[in-house]
Motif scaffolding. Structure first.
Motif, PDB file in Angstrom:
ATOM      1  N   CYS A  12      28.835 -13.878  63.471  1.00 26.97           N
ATOM      2  CA  CYS A  12      28.142 -15.159  63.974  1.00 26.97           C
ATOM      3  C   CYS A  12      29.079 -16.306  63.912  1.00 26.97           C
ATOM      4  O   CYS A  12      29.955 -16.415  63.325  1.00 26.97           O
ATOM      5  N   GLU A  13      28.523 -17.404  64.672  1.00 29.30           N
ATOM      6  CA  GLU A  13      29.367 -18.704  64.808  1.00 29.30           C
ATOM      7  C   GLU A  13      29.110 -19.359  63.205  1.00 29.30           C
ATOM      8  O   GLU A  13      28.322 -19.222  62.788  1.00 29.30           O
ATOM      9  N   VAL A  38      22.708 -11.931  68.717  1.00 31.37           N
ATOM     10  CA  VAL A  38      23.641 -13.024  68.084  1.00 31.37           C
ATOM     11  C   VAL A  38      25.079 -12.060  67.959  1.00 31.37           C
ATOM     12  O   VAL A  38      25.081 -11.357  66.759  1.00 31.37           O
ATOM     13  N   GLU A  39      26.071 -12.788  68.575  1.00 29.38           N
ATOM     14  CA  GLU A  39      27.306 -12.087  68.385  1.00 29.38           C
ATOM     15  C   GLU A  39      28.390 -13.179  68.925  1.00 29.38           C
ATOM     16  O   GLU A  39      28.063 -13.442  70.038  1.00 29.38           O
ATOM     17  N   ALA A  40      29.372 -13.482  68.092  1.00 29.81           N
ATOM     18  CA  ALA A  40      30.153 -14.856  68.270  1.00 29.81           C
ATOM     19  C   ALA A  40      31.399 -14.094  69.343  1.00 29.81           C
ATOM     20  O   ALA A  40      31.688 -14.981  70.048  1.00 29.81           O
ATOM     21  N   GLN A  41      31.522 -12.994  69.331  1.00 31.11           N
ATOM     22  CA  GLN A  41      32.854 -12.427  70.144  1.00 31.11           C
ATOM     23  C   GLN A  41      32.398 -12.186  71.466  1.00 31.11           C
ATOM     24  O   GLN A  41      31.333 -11.195  71.850  1.00 31.11           O
ATOM     25  N   PRO A  42      32.758 -12.813  72.588  1.00 31.66           N
ATOM     26  CA  PRO A  42      32.125 -12.645  74.065  1.00 31.66           C
ATOM     27  C   PRO A  42      32.242 -11.130  74.321  1.00 31.66           C
ATOM     28  O   PRO A  42      31.106 -10.592  74.680  1.00 31.66           O
ATOM     29  N   MET A  49      11.446 -19.262  68.497  1.00 30.36           N
ATOM     30  CA  MET A  49      10.310 -20.379  68.248  1.00 30.36           C
ATOM     31  C   MET A  49       9.583 -20.768  69.446  1.00 30.36           C
ATOM     32  O   MET A  49       8.397 -21.042  69.508  1.00 30.36           O
ATOM     33  N   ALA A  50      10.451 -20.937  70.540  1.00 27.26           N
ATOM     34  CA  ALA A  50       9.833 -21.309  71.442  1.00 27.26           C
ATOM     35  C   ALA A  50       9.173 -20.460  72.445  1.00 27.26           C
ATOM     36  O   ALA A  50       8.291 -20.537  73.088  1.00 27.26           O
ATOM     37  N   HIS A  72      21.348 -20.654  65.110  1.00 32.51           N
ATOM     38  CA  HIS A  72      20.599 -21.609  65.076  1.00 32.51           C
ATOM     39  C   HIS A  72      19.879 -21.877  66.493  1.00 32.51           C
ATOM     40  O   HIS A  72      18.582 -22.032  66.560  1.00 32.51           O
ATOM     41  N   ALA A  73      20.626 -21.537  67.640  1.00 28.42           N
ATOM     42  CA  ALA A  73      20.108 -21.450  68.797  1.00 28.42           C
ATOM     43  C   ALA A  73      19.288 -20.329  69.228  1.00 28.42           C
ATOM     44  O   ALA A  73      18.246 -20.473  69.721  1.00 28.42           O
ATOM     45  N   ALA A  74      19.651 -19.265  68.601  1.00 32.80           N
ATOM     46  CA  ALA A  74      18.708 -18.010  68.751  1.00 32.80           C
ATOM     47  C   ALA A  74      17.260 -18.184  68.059  1.00 32.80           C
ATOM     48  O   ALA A  74      16.200 -17.872  68.857  1.00 32.80           O
TER      49      ALA A  74
END
Length: 229
Positions: free
Chosen positions: A79-80, A28-32, A66-67, A59-61
């Motif tokens: 993080c976003e 999880v890292e917002a900077q590409p 969970m999946a 949230h997406a992570a």
């Protein structure tokens, strides 16, 4: 099989190669550029690892976790949205996922906040590649990695207000942005008990001449006391 950053971003969890083995990781890292660098280090140092999520959204992570399940999370410096590394570490810990927190400038206060929130590792993002891989492997195997632990033990400032371990933990989690319900889930207690701890924190500081009433004031207090970075 090594999964590249581009392929991870294009894959749905069910599309991961069936023959892939090794630990499942999320980044999880917002900077590409930062997250591409983290993924490249994982690909080079842990070629058997499966990167099941690489992106900036906590949230997406968590949806992927969970999946598909996950063995460890790597939390970058950004993080976003208004999500701190403390909140992210706590969120993963609530799902039983140990995390490694990468920071630009390691500090005693930052390490304490991250570890209290549930992180298992705390390390500078510009550390040597072999140290980074050792940290991730240690956390995956159930250990912890905090290279400035001695600084933590000797450098943490004492305060005139003595908080219990639970009061201190509730303050750090709540002041970092979590709701009382979320703090309760993280600590395994009822929200009313969290409120009791926070009320006790306020009472103790009021007796010391301070009167933190709002969440913002508690956040400022926690930072002043060195409990938050």
């Amino acid at each position: 099989m090594t999964i590249t950053v581009s392929s991870v971003q294009a894959l749905l969890p069910s599309q991961a190669p069936s023959g892939a083995e090794g630990p499942r990781l999320v980044i999880v890292e917002a900077q590409p550029l930062m997250r591409e660098g983290i993924a490249a280090r994982i690909n080079a140092g842990l070629p058997s690892a499966r990167l099941v999520y690489v992106g900036g959204s906590l949230h997406a992570a968590l949806e992927v976790v969970m999946a598909t399940g996950c063995d460890s999370a790597i939390i970058g410096t950004r993080c976003e949205g208004p999500i701190t590394e403390v909140v992210a570490a706590s969120a993963f810990a609530m799902h039983g996922i140990p995390s490694v927190v990468l920071v630009e400038r390691p500090s005693v206060q930052g390490m304490e906040a991250a570890l209290i929130a549930g992180a298992a590792g705390y390390i500078a993002n510009d550390c040597a590649g072999d140290e980074f891989i050792r940290a991730v492997e240690t956390v995956i195997n159930g250990g912890s990695w905090a290279p400035i632990v001695e600084m933590y033990r000797t450098g943490l400032k004492s305060t005139s207000v003595q908080l219990s371990a639970q009061e201190r933990r509730a303050l750090v989690l709540y002041a970092s942005g979590m709701t009382q319900d979320a703090v309760g889930r993280r600590m395994g207690i009822k929200p009313c008990t969290v409120k009791h701890y926070l009320d006790r924190v306020r009472e103790k500081y009021a007796q010391a001449g301070l009167a933190p009433r709002t969440k913002l004031e508690l956040h400022a207090l926690a930072r002043k006391e060195g409990l938050l970075p």
